[in-house]
Design a protein around this motif. Structure first.
Motif, mmCIF file in Angstrom:
data_model
loop_
_atom_site.group_PDB
_atom_site.id
_atom_site.type_symbol
_atom_site.label_atom_id
_atom_site.label_comp_id
_atom_site.label_asym_id
_atom_site.label_seq_id
_atom_site.Cartn_x
_atom_site.Cartn_y
_atom_site.Cartn_z
ATOM 1 N N SER A 42 62.795 27.635 38.838
ATOM 2 C CA SER A 42 63.390 27.118 40.075
ATOM 3 C C SER A 42 62.552 27.592 41.266
ATOM 4 C CB SER A 42 64.827 27.626 40.219
ATOM 5 O OG SER A 42 64.825 29.015 40.486
ATOM 6 N N ALA A 43 62.829 27.068 42.436
ATOM 7 C CA ALA A 43 62.074 27.437 43.638
ATOM 8 C C ALA A 43 62.181 28.932 43.921
ATOM 9 C CB ALA A 43 62.564 26.629 44.834
ATOM 10 N N ASP A 44 63.371 29.504 43.782
ATOM 11 C CA ASP A 44 63.539 30.944 44.009
ATOM 12 C C ASP A 44 62.784 31.762 42.975
ATOM 13 O OD1 ASP A 44 65.151 30.516 46.217
ATOM 14 O OD2 ASP A 44 67.007 30.644 45.066
ATOM 15 N N GLU A 45 62.833 31.306 41.738
ATOM 16 C CA GLU A 45 62.145 32.027 40.669
ATOM 17 C C GLU A 45 60.635 31.953 40.828
ATOM 18 O OE1 GLU A 45 65.383 31.551 37.030
ATOM 19 O OE2 GLU A 45 63.861 29.992 37.328
ATOM 20 N N ILE A 46 60.132 30.837 41.347
ATOM 21 C CA ILE A 46 58.683 30.673 41.544
ATOM 22 C C ILE A 46 58.157 31.743 42.487
ATOM 23 C CG2 ILE A 46 57.012 29.213 42.793
ATOM 24 C CD1 ILE A 46 57.152 28.104 40.200
ATOM 25 N N SER A 47 58.839 31.953 43.604
ATOM 26 C CA SER A 47 58.358 32.947 44.565
ATOM 27 C C SER A 47 58.436 34.353 43.984
ATOM 28 C CB SER A 47 59.123 32.846 45.886
ATOM 29 O OG SER A 47 60.493 33.030 45.693
ATOM 30 N N GLU A 48 59.500 34.649 43.263
ATOM 31 C CA GLU A 48 59.613 35.958 42.606
ATOM 32 C C GLU A 48 58.521 36.116 41.560
ATOM 33 O OE1 GLU A 48 62.755 38.503 39.844
ATOM 34 O OE2 GLU A 48 63.462 36.710 40.892
ATOM 35 N N TYR A 49 58.282 35.066 40.796
ATOM 36 C CA TYR A 49 57.245 35.065 39.763
ATOM 37 C C TYR A 49 55.878 35.416 40.355
ATOM 38 C CZ TYR A 49 53.710 32.802 36.782
ATOM 39 O OH TYR A 49 52.584 32.516 36.044
ATOM 40 N N TYR A 50 55.479 34.689 41.401
ATOM 41 C CA TYR A 50 54.157 34.922 41.980
ATOM 42 C C TYR A 50 54.052 36.295 42.635
ATOM 43 C CZ TYR A 50 52.266 30.289 41.125
ATOM 44 O OH TYR A 50 51.777 29.161 40.527
ATOM 45 N N PHE A 51 55.101 36.717 43.344
ATOM 46 C CA PHE A 51 55.012 38.021 43.992
ATOM 47 C C PHE A 51 54.944 39.145 42.957
ATOM 48 C CE2 PHE A 51 56.549 41.983 45.678
ATOM 49 C CZ PHE A 51 55.676 42.150 46.752
ATOM 50 N N ASN A 52 55.858 39.150 41.995
ATOM 51 C CA ASN A 52 55.873 40.215 40.996
ATOM 52 C C ASN A 52 54.596 40.230 40.170
ATOM 53 O OD1 ASN A 52 58.422 40.744 41.950
ATOM 54 N ND2 ASN A 52 59.491 40.171 40.089
ATOM 55 N N LYS A 53 54.113 39.065 39.822
ATOM 56 C CA LYS A 53 52.863 38.976 39.061
ATOM 57 C C LYS A 53 51.705 39.506 39.903
ATOM 58 C CE LYS A 53 50.089 35.600 36.522
ATOM 59 N NZ LYS A 53 49.923 34.165 36.227
ATOM 60 N N GLY A 54 51.643 39.086 41.169
ATOM 61 C CA GLY A 54 50.593 39.554 42.060
ATOM 62 C C GLY A 54 50.644 41.055 42.278
ATOM 63 N N TYR A 55 51.833 41.577 42.493
ATOM 64 C CA TYR A 55 51.970 43.016 42.715
ATOM 65 C C TYR A 55 51.594 43.799 41.460
ATOM 66 C CZ TYR A 55 53.781 47.476 44.298
ATOM 67 O OH TYR A 55 53.884 48.799 44.652
ATOM 68 N N SER A 56 51.945 43.275 40.303
ATOM 69 C CA SER A 56 51.583 43.936 39.045
ATOM 70 C C SER A 56 50.068 43.997 38.894
ATOM 71 C CB SER A 56 52.205 43.207 37.851
ATOM 72 O OG SER A 56 53.608 43.253 37.923
ATOM 73 N N TYR A 57 49.398 42.904 39.221
ATOM 74 C CA TYR A 57 47.933 42.908 39.189
ATOM 75 C C TYR A 57 47.365 43.863 40.236
ATOM 76 C CZ TYR A 57 47.272 38.956 35.989
ATOM 77 O OH TYR A 57 47.246 38.142 34.886
ATOM 78 N N TYR A 58 47.975 43.877 41.417
ATOM 79 C CA TYR A 58 47.525 44.741 42.499
ATOM 80 C C TYR A 58 47.577 46.213 42.081
ATOM 81 C CZ TYR A 58 47.284 46.895 47.116
ATOM 82 O OH TYR A 58 46.937 47.672 48.195
ATOM 83 N N ILE A 59 48.679 46.621 41.489
ATOM 84 C CA ILE A 59 48.827 48.006 41.038
ATOM 85 C C ILE A 59 47.801 48.331 39.962
ATOM 86 C CG2 ILE A 59 50.378 49.595 39.788
ATOM 87 C CD1 ILE A 59 51.073 49.228 42.747
ATOM 88 N N GLY A 60 47.458 47.340 39.135
ATOM 89 C CA GLY A 60 46.460 47.540 38.084
ATOM 90 C C GLY A 60 45.032 47.373 38.570
ATOM 91 N N ASN A 61 44.843 47.271 39.890
ATOM 92 C CA ASN A 61 43.528 47.137 40.517
ATOM 93 C C ASN A 61 42.781 45.869 40.124
ATOM 94 O OD1 ASN A 61 43.740 49.555 41.989
ATOM 95 N ND2 ASN A 61 43.077 50.728 40.207
#
Length: 162
Positions: free
Chosen positions: A113-132
């Protein structure tokens, strides 16, 4: 038919799940699964899904295993994508970012859903960010930085920082 024992347990479990009484709901779903026995039907598949989601919501250690069992038994279920999404969120909330990335990669983002899409991209991006892994993080944050969601401002911040 709806008042037969497995269906009654499933119905009661679903009612409890909807009001976020996950511990009690999981008990009813497990009873329904046991009473369905070796039957392979939609109701049993849904009971397995909801039992696994109860474990995820309760942060049980067996959450990953229950979701894996559900997915392996019900590969064609429309609930598989949501199971991966919620399990990825479980690992994200537990700050196990490599595991979160593993499950975010399995998600078909077009089924969210639209709400899940934004959560998906943010959480995925932040997870990558923490992993450098800044390139993958940048790509994920870019997808939502200009959309009006609760994740837009933090996504823009991390995108700009990268």
């Amino acid at each position: 038919m709806i008042f037969s024992s497995p269906d009654k347990n499933f119905t009661r479990g679903y009612e409890l799940f909807r009001v976020q009484k996950y511990g009690a709901a999981q008990d009813f779903f497990n009873r329904a699964i046991a009473e369905y026995g070796n039957e392979n039907n939609t109701q049993k598949s849904e009971a397995q899904y909801y039992a696994a989601m109860c474990a995820v919501e309760l942060f049980h250690l067996e959450s990953e295993n229950l979701v894996y069992q559900f997915v392996s038994r019900n590969t064609e279920s429309p609930m598989v994508n949501n199971a991966y999404f919620r399990l990825a969120g479980y690992f994200y909330k537990n700050k196990n970012y490599p595991k979160a990335i593993t499950y975010y990669k399995k998600i078909d983002r077009y089924l969210l859903s639209a709400d899940e899409i934004s959560e998906y991209y943010f959480n995925k991006g932040y997870s990558y960010y923490i992993g450098n892994d800044f390139e993958e993080a940048r790509i994920a944050f870019f997808e939502i930085k200009d959309i009006d969601t609760r994740y837009s401002a933090p996504a823009l911040y991390y995108y700009s920082h990268i």
